[in-house]
Design a protein around this motif. Structure first.
Motif, PDB file in Angstrom:
ATOM      1  N   ALA A  31       2.170  16.025   3.541  1.00 60.97           N
ATOM      2  CA  ALA A  31       1.177  14.929   4.430  1.00 60.97           C
ATOM      3  C   ALA A  31       0.956  13.805   3.481  1.00 60.97           C
ATOM      4  O   ALA A  31       0.129  14.294   2.449  1.00 60.97           O
ATOM      5  CB  ALA A  31       0.398  15.540   5.182  1.00 60.97           C
ATOM      6  N   ALA A  32       0.681  12.561   3.989  1.00 61.32           N
ATOM      7  CA  ALA A  32      -0.050  11.718   3.194  1.00 61.32           C
ATOM      8  C   ALA A  32      -1.217  11.761   3.462  1.00 61.32           C
ATOM      9  O   ALA A  32      -1.702  12.195   4.386  1.00 61.32           O
ATOM     10  CB  ALA A  32       0.624  10.312   3.792  1.00 61.32           C
ATOM     11  N   VAL A  33      -2.076  11.266   2.185  1.00 65.55           N
ATOM     12  CA  VAL A  33      -3.683  11.717   2.445  1.00 65.55           C
ATOM     13  C   VAL A  33      -4.260   9.894   2.539  1.00 65.55           C
ATOM     14  O   VAL A  33      -3.441   8.924   2.524  1.00 65.55           O
ATOM     15  CB  VAL A  33      -4.287  12.153   1.319  1.00 65.55           C
ATOM     16  N   GLU A  34      -5.307   9.985   2.890  1.00 67.71           N
ATOM     17  CA  GLU A  34      -6.142   8.637   3.143  1.00 67.71           C
ATOM     18  C   GLU A  34      -6.135   7.832   1.906  1.00 67.71           C
ATOM     19  O   GLU A  34      -6.173   6.659   1.918  1.00 67.71           O
ATOM     20  CB  GLU A  34      -7.257   8.468   3.808  1.00 67.71           C
ATOM     21  N   ARG A  35      -6.308   8.608   0.651  1.00 66.42           N
ATOM     22  CA  ARG A  35      -6.380   7.816  -0.603  1.00 66.42           C
ATOM     23  C   ARG A  35      -5.130   7.365  -0.917  1.00 66.42           C
ATOM     24  O   ARG A  35      -4.222   7.740  -0.822  1.00 66.42           O
ATOM     25  CB  ARG A  35      -6.741   9.036  -1.416  1.00 66.42           C
ATOM     26  N   ASP A  36      -5.246   6.122  -1.760  1.00 60.50           N
ATOM     27  CA  ASP A  36      -3.915   5.287  -1.675  1.00 60.50           C
ATOM     28  C   ASP A  36      -4.066   4.390  -2.920  1.00 60.50           C
ATOM     29  O   ASP A  36      -5.139   4.182  -3.725  1.00 60.50           O
ATOM     30  CB  ASP A  36      -3.662   4.827  -0.530  1.00 60.50           C
ATOM     31  N   ILE A  37      -2.927   3.616  -3.285  1.00 61.71           N
ATOM     32  CA  ILE A  37      -2.860   2.634  -4.236  1.00 61.71           C
ATOM     33  C   ILE A  37      -2.682   1.168  -3.381  1.00 61.71           C
ATOM     34  O   ILE A  37      -1.918   1.422  -2.686  1.00 61.71           O
ATOM     35  CB  ILE A  37      -1.802   2.855  -5.207  1.00 61.71           C
ATOM     36  N   LEU A  38      -3.378   0.148  -3.746  1.00 64.34           N
ATOM     37  CA  LEU A  38      -3.269  -1.029  -2.941  1.00 64.34           C
ATOM     38  C   LEU A  38      -2.941  -2.193  -4.094  1.00 64.34           C
ATOM     39  O   LEU A  38      -3.484  -1.978  -5.264  1.00 64.34           O
ATOM     40  CB  LEU A  38      -4.402  -1.495  -2.370  1.00 64.34           C
ATOM     41  N   ILE A  39      -1.755  -2.947  -3.798  1.00 64.78           N
ATOM     42  CA  ILE A  39      -1.764  -4.035  -4.857  1.00 64.78           C
ATOM     43  C   ILE A  39      -1.510  -5.217  -4.179  1.00 64.78           C
ATOM     44  O   ILE A  39      -0.796  -5.549  -3.185  1.00 64.78           O
ATOM     45  CB  ILE A  39      -0.046  -3.927  -5.554  1.00 64.78           C
ATOM     46  N   ALA A  40      -2.509  -6.138  -4.311  1.00 61.36           N
ATOM     47  CA  ALA A  40      -2.618  -7.360  -3.884  1.00 61.36           C
ATOM     48  C   ALA A  40      -1.386  -8.154  -4.789  1.00 61.36           C
ATOM     49  O   ALA A  40      -1.590  -8.049  -6.001  1.00 61.36           O
ATOM     50  CB  ALA A  40      -3.735  -8.063  -4.145  1.00 61.36           C
ATOM     51  N   CYS A  41      -0.670  -9.041  -4.232  1.00 60.79           N
ATOM     52  CA  CYS A  41       0.678  -9.453  -5.067  1.00 60.79           C
ATOM     53  C   CYS A  41       0.974 -10.821  -4.493  1.00 60.79           C
ATOM     54  O   CYS A  41       0.775 -11.288  -3.293  1.00 60.79           O
ATOM     55  CB  CYS A  41       1.700  -8.614  -5.184  1.00 60.79           C
ATOM     56  N   GLY A  42       1.630 -11.571  -5.275  1.00 57.68           N
ATOM     57  CA  GLY A  42       2.172 -12.831  -4.881  1.00 57.68           C
ATOM     58  C   GLY A  42       3.097 -13.560  -6.125  1.00 57.68           C
ATOM     59  O   GLY A  42       2.639 -13.151  -7.176  1.00 57.68           O
ATOM     60  N   PRO A  43       3.843 -14.646  -5.699  1.00 60.62           N
ATOM     61  CA  PRO A  43       4.409 -15.139  -6.793  1.00 60.62           C
ATOM     62  C   PRO A  43       3.409 -15.813  -7.835  1.00 60.62           C
ATOM     63  O   PRO A  43       2.491 -16.482  -7.461  1.00 60.62           O
ATOM     64  CB  PRO A  43       5.347 -16.303  -6.131  1.00 60.62           C
ATOM     65  N   ARG A  68       0.795  -1.474  -0.030  1.00 56.89           N
ATOM     66  CA  ARG A  68      -0.140  -0.226  -0.009  1.00 56.89           C
ATOM     67  C   ARG A  68       1.008   1.294   0.090  1.00 56.89           C
ATOM     68  O   ARG A  68       1.879   1.348   0.693  1.00 56.89           O
ATOM     69  CB  ARG A  68      -0.964  -0.023   1.272  1.00 56.89           C
ATOM     70  N   ALA A  69       0.618   2.416  -0.810  1.00 57.48           N
ATOM     71  CA  ALA A  69       1.280   3.372  -0.894  1.00 57.48           C
ATOM     72  C   ALA A  69       0.048   4.655  -0.899  1.00 57.48           C
ATOM     73  O   ALA A  69      -0.645   4.681  -1.912  1.00 57.48           O
ATOM     74  CB  ALA A  69       2.212   3.588  -1.864  1.00 57.48           C
ATOM     75  N   PRO A  70       0.407   5.668  -0.164  1.00 59.73           N
ATOM     76  CA  PRO A  70      -0.520   6.651  -0.358  1.00 59.73           C
ATOM     77  C   PRO A  70      -0.135   7.821  -1.268  1.00 59.73           C
ATOM     78  O   PRO A  70       0.965   7.999  -1.571  1.00 59.73           O
ATOM     79  CB  PRO A  70      -0.716   7.139   1.269  1.00 59.73           C
ATOM     80  N   GLY A  71      -1.284   8.683  -1.579  1.00 65.44           N
ATOM     81  CA  GLY A  71      -1.062   9.721  -2.155  1.00 65.44           C
ATOM     82  C   GLY A  71      -0.607  10.721  -1.279  1.00 65.44           C
ATOM     83  O   GLY A  71      -0.409  10.573  -0.011  1.00 65.44           O
ATOM     84  N   ARG A  72      -0.300  11.932  -1.510  1.00 60.03           N
ATOM     85  CA  ARG A  72       0.215  13.180  -0.670  1.00 60.03           C
ATOM     86  C   ARG A  72      -0.606  14.296  -0.903  1.00 60.03           C
ATOM     87  O   ARG A  72      -0.811  14.780  -2.023  1.00 60.03           O
ATOM     88  CB  ARG A  72       1.624  13.121  -0.524  1.00 60.03           C
ATOM     89  N   VAL A  73      -0.687  15.317  -0.131  1.00 58.21           N
ATOM     90  CA  VAL A  73      -0.961  16.834  -0.496  1.00 58.21           C
ATOM     91  C   VAL A  73      -0.013  17.352   0.194  1.00 58.21           C
ATOM     92  O   VAL A  73       0.627  17.412   1.232  1.00 58.21           O
ATOM     93  CB  VAL A  73      -2.307  17.162   0.492  1.00 58.21           C
ATOM     94  N   ASN A  74       0.680  18.297  -0.759  1.00 55.43           N
ATOM     95  CA  ASN A  74       1.743  19.201  -0.237  1.00 55.43           C
ATOM     96  C   ASN A  74       1.421  20.443   0.350  1.00 55.43           C
ATOM     97  O   ASN A  74       0.668  21.156  -0.526  1.00 55.43           O
ATOM     98  CB  ASN A  74       2.845  19.415  -1.491  1.00 55.43           C
ATOM     99  N   LEU A  75       1.515  20.586   1.630  1.00 56.53           N
ATOM    100  CA  LEU A  75       0.856  21.848   2.316  1.00 56.53           C
ATOM    101  C   LEU A  75       1.551  22.991   1.750  1.00 56.53           C
ATOM    102  O   LEU A  75       0.996  24.090   1.566  1.00 56.53           O
ATOM    103  CB  LEU A  75       0.880  21.534   3.751  1.00 56.53           C
ATOM    104  N   ILE A  76       2.812  22.935   1.763  1.00 58.58           N
ATOM    105  CA  ILE A  76       3.629  24.216   1.310  1.00 58.58           C
ATOM    106  C   ILE A  76       5.186  23.498   0.543  1.00 58.58           C
ATOM    107  O   ILE A  76       5.642  22.765   1.035  1.00 58.58           O
ATOM    108  CB  ILE A  76       3.643  25.210   2.189  1.00 58.58           C
ATOM    109  N   GLY A  77       5.540  24.368  -0.412  1.00 59.97           N
ATOM    110  CA  GLY A  77       7.073  24.148  -0.583  1.00 59.97           C
ATOM    111  C   GLY A  77       6.828  23.275  -2.136  1.00 59.97           C
ATOM    112  O   GLY A  77       7.239  22.252  -2.435  1.00 59.97           O
ATOM    113  N   GLU A  78       6.541  24.189  -3.227  1.00 55.31           N
ATOM    114  CA  GLU A  78       6.127  23.756  -4.509  1.00 55.31           C
ATOM    115  C   GLU A  78       7.361  24.028  -5.257  1.00 55.31           C
ATOM    116  O   GLU A  78       7.943  25.239  -5.415  1.00 55.31           O
ATOM    117  CB  GLU A  78       4.747  24.379  -5.042  1.00 55.31           C
ATOM    118  N   HIS A  79       7.582  23.084  -6.295  1.00 52.19           N
ATOM    119  CA  HIS A  79       8.702  23.276  -7.209  1.00 52.19           C
ATOM    120  C   HIS A  79       9.901  23.750  -6.593  1.00 52.19           C
ATOM    121  O   HIS A  79      10.624  24.667  -7.233  1.00 52.19           O
ATOM    122  CB  HIS A  79       8.183  24.077  -8.405  1.00 52.19           C
ATOM    123  N   ILE A  80      10.356  23.214  -5.378  1.00 51.51           N
ATOM    124  CA  ILE A  80      11.759  23.555  -4.824  1.00 51.51           C
ATOM    125  C   ILE A  80      12.368  22.083  -4.634  1.00 51.51           C
ATOM    126  O   ILE A  80      13.561  22.277  -4.257  1.00 51.51           O
ATOM    127  CB  ILE A  80      11.559  24.266  -3.789  1.00 51.51           C
TER     128      ILE A  80
END
Ligand code: NG1
Length: 546
Positions: A72-84, A50-62
């Motif tokens: 800060a990470a947001v609750e919205r995320d990417i989930l990957i079910a995985c296995g061999p 699982r990896a979340p998206g993020r909202v950048n509160l401040i500090g853009e293009h630097i």
């Protein structure tokens, strides 16, 4: 310190979620993913990455200039079910079957090839298992077209080249892998769906190949940054750091120089009177970052890099013809201090002292029409002090950019003032944390003013906003936000606004009324377009029962 911790591996959702209610809500989604995996691949998954998206509160293009940011990470995320994979016959050595619950994204199968200068090592040596000394793993990624599996391949690359190359001294082969994706981060919205995809994919391949042990959060960030470059955007590490390192209830102050470090900073809002939260509003203008990179994102990267050299020359700082220092490095050279000695407070006062120096970059306006205050390619090469050939080699051979005028001064002014605002934002939060009892509304007003100033700079100096996003920030202010700004790369995407919690509903209703593209939306779509965010946890792996 936070960057040195291991990636969390949990065995139940209760451990992974900040509270039981969230765990119960998420369980439906996780169970559905596991069931669907079994239906599609005929066996149970071993893990969910699982990896979340993020909202950048401040500090853009630097971040690509190596100045610190505050996401800060947001609750919205990417989930990957995985296995061999069991389907070795169709997937081959390290072959991948990647499916997505969203029917918009077609299933993809691909097999990585070990190649030496265009031919595979197997072809050259006549044996499928030969790992050639100079061979590198290859997966076809078409940078001209945005394809969902490109992010999966990008995640795989780093794992292959780090753990299965001849250089790593191994005879081991990557295992074939089955993957099933689901995601709740809207793509192209500035909430970093791409970084969440690359981080989650990297994590899934590491885990299934049993290579997660010993990989720290900081190392995963570095791998994901490297991997994402393969999709064609020369990004900094802001998104990957937020997606991997964040903890619930906190934002992080993430620093990139002299090396990656991250400091979790609790947001002052729970103790302020009134309480306040961050609300994201999607402009619904989708910015295709990979496709527009040459006149948007990558152009900003090149403009700031060339500006650093030109400024260095104007300030008589030492520079070799082949190096490509960032503006952060130029500041350090100007200070003449070894970087390790610099505390955040020193960086802040150094920037304040440095700001008048950047006026040296202001172009002479004589003979120029308004709006043409940048420099042409020819002028830029002259200012760099390099020959055309050297310039092309150092600044253009690795990236494609397109512009009539290059805005060295404006971009530099944005970078240093934005870096300063990030440090001020951090300072207000740290001070609030140390204060006993309730915090005055003044604290929120200070944070809000910094958000507004950041947006103004993104809009006029970095020129990474667009009319729709500007309109959303104006509407947010009129609807009572303490501050509002664009978040993420820009040219579309989301705004983030600081809003009093007890006024959020009224705030959302006002934006819906004022922003024309929202008026047509169903309630469900509107909930997707504008929502309050809680800082969430960073990436993790959930180990499932065998
Ligand atoms: P998003 O909003 O994810 O496209 C991009 C870069 C960041 C940072 C911001 C601007 C990528 C993956 N991320 O973010 O590194 O530079 O823009 O602050 O390109």
């Amino acid at each position: 310190m936070a960057a040195q911790l291991p990636i969390p591996v949990y065995t139940s959702l209760d451990q992974a979620m900040p509270d039981l209610q969230t765990a119960a809500e998420q369980a439906v989604r996780y169970n559905n993913l596991v069931e669907e995996f079994e239906k599609r691949f005929g066996h149970k998954p071993s893990y969910i990455a699982r990896a979340p998206g993020r909202v950048n509160l401040i500090g853009e293009h630097i971040d690509y200039v190596l100045f610190g940011c505050f996401p800060a990470a947001v609750e919205r995320d990417i989930l990957i079910a995985c296995g061999p994979s069991l389907a070795t016959a169709s997937t081959g050595t390290g072959g991948v079957q990647a499916h997505n619950l969203n029917p918009k994204y077609q299933p993809q199968n691909f097999v990585p090839m070990l190649k030496t200068g265009g031919i595979t090592a197997a072809e050259e040596a006549g044996a499928a298992s030969t790992v050639h000394a100079k061979a590198a793993w290859q997966l076809d990624i078409d940078k001209r077209e945005l394809r969902w599996e490109s992010y999966v391949k990008a995640g795989y690359y780093g794992v292959l080249n780090r753990f299965f190359s001849a250089a790593s001294g191994t005879q081991e082969h990557p295992v074939p892998v089955d993957l099933l994706f689901t995601g709740s981060v809207p793509s192209g919205s500035g909430l970093s769906s791409s970084a969440a995809m690359v981080v989650a994919s990297t994590l899934a391949f590491l885990t299934v190949n049993n290579k997660l042990e010993g990989v720290s959060k900081g190392q995963l960030v570095e791998m994901a940054m490297e991997n994402e470059k393969r999709v064609g955007v020369n990004s900094g590490g802001l998104d990957q750091a937020a997606s991997v390192i964040c903890t619930p209830h906190s934002a992080i102050f993430v620093n990139f120089y002299p090396k990656l470090s991250a400091e979790p900073i609790p947001l002052p809002t729970p103790r302020t009177i009134p309480r306040a939260i961050f609300v994201c509003a999607n402009s619904l203008v989708v910015s295709d970052k990979a496709v527009t990179a040459k006149f948007h994102y990558n152009l900003r990267v090149v403009e700031t890099l060339v500006a650093a050299r030109v400024l260095g020359r104007l300030l008589n700082l030492p520079l070799t013809p082949t190096e490509r220092p960032t503006l952060r490095v130029i500041l350090t050279r100007w200070l003449g201090t070894p970087e390790a000695d610099l505390e955040k407070e020193d960086v802040k006062s150094a920037i304040e002292r440095f700001l008048p120096e950047i006026e040296k970059l202001r172009p002479a306006r004589e003979g120029r029409e308004p709006g043409e205050e940048g420099v042409t390619m020819k002028e830029m090469i002259e200012l760099s002090g390099l020959s055309e050939e050297q310039f092309n080699q150092v600044y253009l051979s690795w990236v494609e950019v397109e512009a009539e005028y290059f805005q060295l001064y404006k971009r530099t002014r944005h970078v240093f003032t934005e870096a300063l605002r990030v440090l001020e934002f951090r300072e207000v939060c740290v001070r609030a944390q140390a204060t006993e009892g309730d915090l005055p509304e003044e604290t929120l007003k200070q944070l809000g003013a910094l958000l507004d100033a950041s947006h103004e700079s993104c809009s006029t100096l970095c020129e990474s906003s667009c009319p729709e996003v500007d309109e959303l920030t104006r509407l947010a202010k009129a609807a009572g936000a303490y501050g509002s700004r664009i978040t993420g790369a820009g040219w579309g995407g989301c705004t983030v606004s600081l809003v009093a919690e007890d006024r959020v509903e009224e705030f959302i209703a006002k934006i819906k009324e004022g922003y024309a593209p929202y008026r047509e939306l169903s309630d469900e779509k509107l909930r997707d377009a504008i929502f309050a965010t809680k800082p969430s946890s960073g990436a993790f792996v959930l180990k499932l029962d065998a």
